[in-house]
Design an enzyme around this catalytic site. Structure first.
Site, short mmCIF file in Angstrom:
data_model
loop_
_atom_site.label_atom_id
_atom_site.label_comp_id
_atom_site.label_asym_id
_atom_site.label_seq_id
_atom_site.Cartn_x
_atom_site.Cartn_y
_atom_site.Cartn_z
N ARG A 230 0.85 -1.19 0.00
CA ARG A 230 0.00 0.00 0.00
C ARG A 230 0.89 1.25 0.00
O ARG A 230 1.91 1.30 0.69
CB ARG A 230 -0.91 0.04 1.24
N GLU A 259 -2.30 8.28 -5.98
CA GLU A 259 -2.33 7.64 -7.29
C GLU A 259 -3.41 8.27 -8.15
O GLU A 259 -4.50 8.56 -7.66
CB GLU A 259 -2.57 6.13 -7.13
N HIS A 278 0.93 0.38 -9.99
CA HIS A 278 0.00 -0.44 -9.20
C HIS A 278 -0.49 -1.64 -10.01
O HIS A 278 -1.69 -1.84 -10.23
CB HIS A 278 -1.18 0.40 -8.73
#
Length: 534
Positions: A230, A259, A278
């Site tokens: 994370r 993000e 990601h």
């Protein structure tokens, strides 16, 4: 039944729903008032992270039975609102575990062998063979921070490739770590100091945000850091400096605090940091798995069958609810107190029922005790998924009943153990549904399980309670209630101070500087709170 899908998911999940006889509609652009209108008659929603499922959505969707999250995180779903409206929230935590683990392994090798950098140079026509001297992983030490599902899969893969494994995870014991070929170490600094490569596998919680900062990166030395867990766990500017200026040799990052990551992020400016957008769960198999897992849970909910990965507690039938409901919260609180006082490491949990409560169906109460014990783990923990978390963590859970209860009509005792160490907390219900904690580690107390508390052990000598009150008063921390107990005169005493405010760390340190104090542990008796221990 009507199913609304508001974020793209793999067709395999949608086909499963249709084959089960349900109607599936997709609307990937619905938001605001359009979303509220779209959910009016639906019985299930399937979402990913792009749809905000708010209280307003639950109010508009009067027929809604379940919200399925095709993935792990449920930050975009108001789970409390769902519970209030009687809606199940379920996620798919296992469908992308292998994908996330494999991406972690790939990023580890990419960083150790400078694969992306060499690739880019060669594409530019530069044969830079002599500029990239890689690091072999065989025989190197891997530091795993968090041995949950993904951490376990990473451990299996890199152990098989010849790496030595050390693990830091306050919620497992040494025996569980050994099952994955790893040595458990007590603190994060030791794990990082021993590691040549450190991989992160913890959730983003208040206590893990910024957990890896400049000091931790210094402890890692000339190793590599890999974070596919994370964003926000690692201090990004500190990581960029540690790689650019030393001591780190490199890093690999798949997740970011914000993000999409900003073009001016310091992580993008350091050549020795491998970055991906990601991609941990971005495999065909993972996307199909989470879609199918989510669809299966929707079908189960429609059939009134157990929903395996439900994230909010099930309701009880009206006949049994009044007798059991007060002990759900008592067990939760007892579990949270016990695990904090045992310093968070456990190998076994026992829940013992005495008196009238022993005649009831206590499955939900036991699960609630586990919810209290595991309340800070990798995703939202509640009475539904807590037993499975215990199983995943290798924690043995036992339940026992005795119909006699000395001094109390009913008594619930939660005991947590780590090898030879154990600690028990007992709770009961007084008249007018008044919950109390009545024993802690054998000391008889009478504490209200609300708000902030300080649990202090000290030598049983005159003046200690006055000293504690004076220090707390000097820090403007008000004592709302106090419950003192001792087992033998002149031995050790235990006092529970109910407080209006948390105790600052420097105040805890001041208390413990007195030689009469043995231990002082700050405990939040509100479910969202954390701890401070000395």
């Amino acid at each position: 039944m009507q199913v609304l899908v508001t974020d793209p998911v793999d067709d395999a999940g949608l086909e499963l729903l249709r084959e089960a006889g349900h109607t599936v509609a997709t609307d990937y652009d619905a938001e605001g008032d359009a979303l509220l209108a779209a959910v009016e008659d639906v019985h299930a929603m399937i979402v990913r992270s792009g749809t905000e499922v708010s209280e307003a959505v639950f109010e508009a969707a009067e027929e809604l039975v379940i919200v399925g999250r095709a993935g792990i995180g449920v930050d975009n779903i108001d789970v409390d609102a769902a519970t209030r409206h009687g809606v199940i929230v379920a996620n798919a935590p296992e469908g992308n575990v292998r994908a996330a683990a494999e991406h972690t392994v790939a990023m580890t090798f990419a960083a150790a062998r400078s694969i992306p950098q060499a690739h880019a140079r060669l594409r530019e026509g530069d044969w830079a063979k002599s500029e990239y001297l890689g690091t072999e992983l065989d025989g190197a030490t891997l530091g795993i921070v968090g041995l949950g599902r993904v951490g376990q899969e990473v451990a299996k893969r890199l152990d098989a490739l010849g790496m030595e494994l050390v693990v830091h995870d306050p919620y497992i014991n040494a025996e569980r770590a050994a099952q994955f070929g790893a040595e458990l170490v007590d603190d994060l600094e030791t794990c990082l100091e021993r590691a040549d490569v450190a991989t992160i596998h913890t959730p983003l919680l208040p206590e893990t945000e910024g957990m890896i900062g400049a000091a931790e990166l210094e402890a890692l030395g000339d190793g590599f850091l890999v974070n596919c867990a994370r964003g926000g766990i690692v201090d990004e500017p500190a990581l960029a400096r540690a790689v650019d200026e030393g001591p780190l040799r490199g890093a690999a990052v798949d997740v970011f605090a914000d993000e999409p990551v900003a073009p001016d992020s310091p992580l993008l400016a350091v050549d020795e940091i491998v970055v991906t957008p990601h991609l941990g769960a971005s495999t065909r198999a993972a996307q199909e798995n989470v879609a199918v897992d989510t669809a299966e849970q929707v079908v189960a909910a429609f059939r009134d069958e157990p929903v395996e990965n439900a994230l909010n507690a099930p309701s009880l039938d009206e006949a049994s609810f009044p007798a059991v409901r007060p002990y759900v919260d008592i067990a939760d609180t007892a579990g949270r107190i016990a695990v904090q006082l045992l310093d968070d490491r456990i190998g076994e949990v026992e829940v013992h029922y005495q008196g009238e409560i022993a005649d009831q169906d206590v499955e939900l109460v036991t699960a609630s005790a586990l919810r209290g014990v595991f309340g800070s783990l990798e995703y939202e923990v509640n009475a539904v998924n807590a037993p499975r978390i215990a199983e995943d963590r290798g924690v043995e859970v036992t339940e026992s009943k005795t119909r006699q209860a000395a001094d109390f009509q009913s008594l619930v005792t939660v005991t947590v153990r780590d090898g030879d160490e154990e600690l028990s907390v007992c709770g009961t219900l007084f008249a007018d549904d008044d919950p109390r904690i009545v024993r802690i580690d054998g000391f008889r107390v009478d504490a209200r399980p609300y708000g902030q508390a300080l649990v202090a052990r000290n030598r049983d000598e005159p003046g200690v309670i006055g000293f504690v009150g004076s220090v707390l008063g000097g820090a403007d921390v008000n004592i709302a209630g106090m419950f003192n107990a001792r087992q033998t005169r002149g031995g050790e005493a235990l006092t529970v101070y109910n407080l209006d405010d948390p105790v600052p760390d420097d105040v805890l340190a001041e208390l413990l500087a007195d030689e009469r104090m043995v231990e002082a542990t700050q405990i939040s008796l509100d479910r969202e709170g954390g701890t401070g221990r000395s």
